[in-house]
Design an enzyme around this catalytic site. Structure first.
Site, PDB file in Angstrom:
ATOM      1  N   LYS A  75     -39.160  29.657 -30.998  1.00 42.19           N
ATOM      2  CA  LYS A  75     -38.612  29.015 -32.284  1.00 42.19           C
ATOM      3  C   LYS A  75     -37.980  30.134 -33.295  1.00 42.19           C
ATOM      4  O   LYS A  75     -37.094  30.126 -33.745  1.00 42.19           O
ATOM      5  CB  LYS A  75     -39.279  27.929 -32.849  1.00 42.19           C
ATOM      6  CG  LYS A  75     -38.840  27.191 -33.972  1.00 42.19           C
ATOM      7  CD  LYS A  75     -39.857  26.132 -34.523  1.00 42.19           C
ATOM      8  CE  LYS A  75     -40.282  25.342 -33.310  1.00 42.19           C
ATOM      9  NZ  LYS A  75     -41.374  24.209 -33.902  1.00 42.19           N
TER      10      LYS A  75
ATOM     11  N   LYS B  67     -50.036  29.370 -33.205  1.00 41.87           N
ATOM     12  CA  LYS B  67     -50.657  28.236 -33.673  1.00 41.87           C
ATOM     13  C   LYS B  67     -52.026  28.177 -33.854  1.00 41.87           C
ATOM     14  O   LYS B  67     -52.928  29.091 -33.162  1.00 41.87           O
ATOM     15  CB  LYS B  67     -50.238  27.332 -32.326  1.00 41.87           C
ATOM     16  CG  LYS B  67     -49.998  25.756 -32.900  1.00 41.87           C
ATOM     17  CD  LYS B  67     -48.681  25.567 -33.643  1.00 41.87           C
ATOM     18  CE  LYS B  67     -48.423  24.112 -33.719  1.00 41.87           C
ATOM     19  NZ  LYS B  67     -47.133  23.909 -34.537  1.00 41.87           N
TER      20      LYS B  67
ATOM     21  N   THR C 151     -38.531  19.553 -41.272  1.00 41.34           N
ATOM     22  CA  THR C 151     -38.334  19.473 -39.715  1.00 41.34           C
ATOM     23  C   THR C 151     -37.395  18.309 -39.295  1.00 41.34           C
ATOM     24  O   THR C 151     -36.666  18.425 -38.484  1.00 41.34           O
ATOM     25  CB  THR C 151     -39.700  19.238 -39.220  1.00 41.34           C
ATOM     26  OG1 THR C 151     -40.621  20.248 -39.628  1.00 41.34           O
ATOM     27  CG2 THR C 151     -39.691  19.166 -37.668  1.00 41.34           C
TER      28      THR C 151
END
Length: 373
Positions: A70, A82, A154
């Site tokens: 991304k 993450k 988002t």
């Protein structure tokens, strides 16, 4: 240690990463967490902190790799990472704060990792982390952050992706029927931004229920139910349906905005739509991606469609404003959606394959720049 065990330890390794997999355990507060720092070729890695009882190292790695792709696809000066915390995100606030602060202290030495909000965490949690270690994005506006969930960063990007992708699927957003799986920070805002563009929400689900109404569902009423702590199934003017029936609702655009692997080999053939826009991270398995391609369903991959949050986080980290963040989301998500679908058509491959090539080509160029440092 056996060879098999060694192989298991490095099972996720490839040419891109991960650079580090770190297991965190603080027994005094019950902290169990995992951090995967996948790739830092472009700079310190940004990636959300997810809290759920059933997270795993595999889920964390897959999400970290999605962040690598991304960030590379968006040409951000950040790598991918993450983190996951084992726990119930609805626990009492004082318990959650203690756990999040302990997590922050545990990741303090991981200076190449910048956490952000994700499922089960929010701007307040990022404020606690920032208070402990001075390093987080998606902070509350009161301390100079761009509150990603509050502005719907988002979800805004998902709407932009849908708008650009619609003509590739022979659709217009005006009057388009939309189904959203997951009415959280992504699904709620994606629904709202799409409604402003003329689309109509006809089906929606959250963790506790699912509903449908072909005449349309009032998003503001759903939002009030959510604020009251109720499920979408309490909506008064819709039909309550089984959660697994949502995938088969007739619609034009289907948006997975919940957990991974919502679309799999065992349910993807039930889709009755022309366009899938992936609001969640890794919501479709490889088998599902291949089957959608075979059926002629256009699918905008997760790391293309849901990049709005990390784009806003990168803008915030660089000192930019909310307005700059929204403009960057529109430009980057719109461009990458178009490039992905054009590339997929030209090469006669699934959009996920075209998007991966787009991102990895950019990533390899970044990695070459780092080679001699």
């Amino acid at each position: 240690m056996s060879t098999n065990t060694n192989a298991e330890l490095f099972a996720f390794g490839d040419a891109l990463g991960p650079a580090k997999i770190v297991y965190l355990h603080t027994p005094s507060v019950g902290l169990r967490a995992i951090v995967v720092i996948d790739n830092v070729a472009a700079g310190p890695a940004i990636g959300g902190t997810r809290m759920a009882p059933d997270v795993s190292v595999l889920e964390c790695f897959r999400l970290a790799r999605a962040m690598t792709l991304k960030n590379a696809a968006c040409s951000l000066r950040h790598g991918g990472a993450k983190s996951v915390i084992f726990g119930d995100p609805t626990m009492p606030r004082h318990e959650k704060e203690r756990l999040i602060r302990a997590f922050a202290c545990a990741i303090a030495p991981l200076v190449e990792y910048i956490p952000g909000p994700d499922m089960g965490t929010d701007e307040l949690a990022m404020g606690w982390i920032h208070d402990e270690i001075g390093r987080a994005v998606g902070l509350p506006a009161e301390i100079g952050g761009i509150p990603l969930n509050e502005i719907g960063a988002t979800g805004f990007g998902v709407a932009i992706a849908a708008e650009v992708a619609a003509p590739f699927a022979g659709l217009s957003l005006e009057g388009a029927r939309v189904v959203v799986q997951g009415f959280g920070a992504v699904g709620e805002h994606a629904s709202r931004f799409l409604a402003k563009r003329g689309a109509r929400l006809v089906g929606v689900a959250d963790i506790a229920g699912a509903i449908s109404n072909p005449d349309g569902i009032d998003i503001e009423v759903l939002t009030e139910l959510k604020r009251a702590g109720k499920s979408v199934s309490a909506y008064p003017k819709a039909t309550v349906i089984p959660g697994d029936a949502l995938v088969a609702l007739p619609c034009d655009i289907w948006i997975p905005a919940a957990r991974p692997d919502a679309l799999r080999a065992d349910n993807v053939d039930r889709l009755a739509c022309k366009l899938v826009v992936q609001g969640a991270n890794v919501p479709a398995t490889k088998d599902a991606e291949a089957r959608m391609f075979e059926r002629g369903i256009i699918s905008v991959p997760d790391f293309i469609a849901n990049a709005g949050g990390v784009i806003a986080g990168a803008v915030e980290y660089g000192g930019g404003s909310e307005a700059i963040a929204l403009a960057a989301i529109e430009e980057k998500v719109g461009r990458n959606t178009r490039l992905t679908l054009e590339g997929a058509l030209a090469a006669h491959v699934p959009p996920a394959e075209a998007a991966t090539k787009l991102a990895t080509d950019r990533l390899h160029k970044m990695m070459k720049l780092k080679r001699w440092r």
